[in-house]
Design an enzyme around this catalytic site. Structure first.
Site, PDB file in Angstrom:
ATOM      1  CB  SER A 171     -11.809  23.657   5.742  1.00 51.47           C
ATOM      2  OG  SER A 171     -11.872  25.054   5.809  1.00 51.47           O
ATOM      3  CG  ASP A 263     -11.464  25.702  13.389  1.00 56.26           C
ATOM      4  OD1 ASP A 263     -10.845  26.729  13.037  1.00 56.26           O
ATOM      5  OD2 ASP A 263     -12.024  24.933  12.585  1.00 56.26           O
ATOM      6  CG  HIS A 295      -9.334  25.167  10.177  1.00 53.59           C
ATOM      7  ND1 HIS A 295     -10.705  25.015  10.220  1.00 53.59           N
ATOM      8  CD2 HIS A 295      -9.009  25.229   8.856  1.00 53.59           C
ATOM      9  CE1 HIS A 295     -11.192  24.979   8.994  1.00 53.59           C
ATOM     10  NE2 HIS A 295     -10.184  25.100   8.149  1.00 53.59           N
TER      11      HIS A 295
END
Length: 316
Positions: A171, A263, A295
């Protein structure tokens, strides 16, 4: 402010009394006491003098040279062998890494025999409101500076093999992976990332957190929470400049990319775009696709698969 959890260190902090939510100024804050972590809770049957350490195959050291904070895991290796280093900037970016047991990085440290450096860069939670908000509008520069500075502290300490340094993150941590291998290709020799942000300009209209794109790239107050509006040409240019893709030309580190195809936070097109861009440069890269993951990529089989592949990638 006091915070305490079972089997976690007590954290005592102080917020400036003049701080109010609607004030325009950023309130200063400081840590009054930082207690060391404990290895067993009050419910443990172990005697206090027996609680020397968790016995997980590694030790850790706290790195604290303001404004940088980090946690270094060191494998139990032979005296004459310096381990390679994997640098791990956390995601968020407004979260932090603590000394809590994390199976994936413990696996890399104990079984991979890698030193692992967790970096709490400016913008991390737990270090005061001023530090938290300082990253807004400076993503891709301030956080990168802190990750690189923390890495230099460790490489100059002679605890690890400074010629074998890699980086891993997901991320926003993946965002920093892309920036670090592009901005500092001589420092980071190999990389692994999952669901990374690589091009904010192409992400802003495809994510469920467009506010992140505006605030981290443009600064506080630049996102209209009450009404949707598309980014302007100028805003898209700034977002591109703040993205790892802007430093693609100098990226040379072999890179592993893992994508959760469900995601909605960071669309898988982000990692796929970077994967194809690296391949076009003939940079060694590998793409792992998890059709049923979002995610986190935290299903039992998919999480194990990603981290085993990550270890093998660094082993090469």
């Amino acid at each position: 402010v006091t915070q305490s959890e079972t089997n976690r260190p007590t954290i005592i902090g102080f917020l400036h009394p003049s701080f109010h939510k609607n004030e325009g100024s950023i309130a200063p804050s400081r840590v009054l006491l930082d207690m060391p972590p404990i290895s067993s809770s009050s419910f443990s049957s172990l005697k206090p003098d027996a609680c020397v350490g968790p016995g997980m195959g590694y030790t850790y050291r706290i790195i604290s040279e303001p404004p940088i904070h980090g946690i270094l895991l060191l494998p139990e290796s032979s005296v004459n062998e310096k381990p390679p280093l994997i640098v791990v900037p956390h995601g968020g970016p407004h979260s932090c890494t603590s000394t809590i047991f994390v199976p994936s990085y413990s696996f890399l440290c104990k079984h991979g025999r890698y030193a692992v450096l967790h970096v709490n860069y400016r913008g991390s939670s737990g270090f005061g409101q001023a530090a938290l908000e300082s990253l807004a509008g400076r993503a891709g520069s301030l956080d990168v500076h802190d990750v690189v500075a923390a890495t230099r502290i460790i490489t100059e300490s002679e605890l690890i093999d400074s010629d074998r340094v890699g980086i891993c993150g997901g991320s926003h941590g993946g965002f920093l992976v892309g920036h670090c291998i592009g901005q500092h290709p001589d420092m980071f020799k190999v990389a692994a990332t999952r669901n990374p942000v690589m091009n904010i300009a192409s992400m802003v209209t495809a994510t469920d957190i467009p506010d992140w794109c505006y605030i981290e790239a443009l600064g506080i107050g630049r996102y209209n929470f009450s009404a949707f509006c598309t980014p302007t040409k100028e805003e898209l240019g700034i977002m591109w400049d703040k993205s790892p893709i802007a430093h693609l030309k100098t990226a040379t580190a072999p890179t592993l990319i893992g994508l959760g195809m469900k995601d909605r936070r960071v669309p898988p097109s982000q990692g796929a775009e970077y994967y194809h861009a690296l391949r076009a440069k003939n940079v060694p890269t590998k793409l792992l696709v998890y059709d049923d993951c979002d995610h986190a990529i935290d299903g039992v089989a998919s999480e194990a698969d990603f981290w085993i592949n990550t270890k093998q990638w660094f082993d090469q």
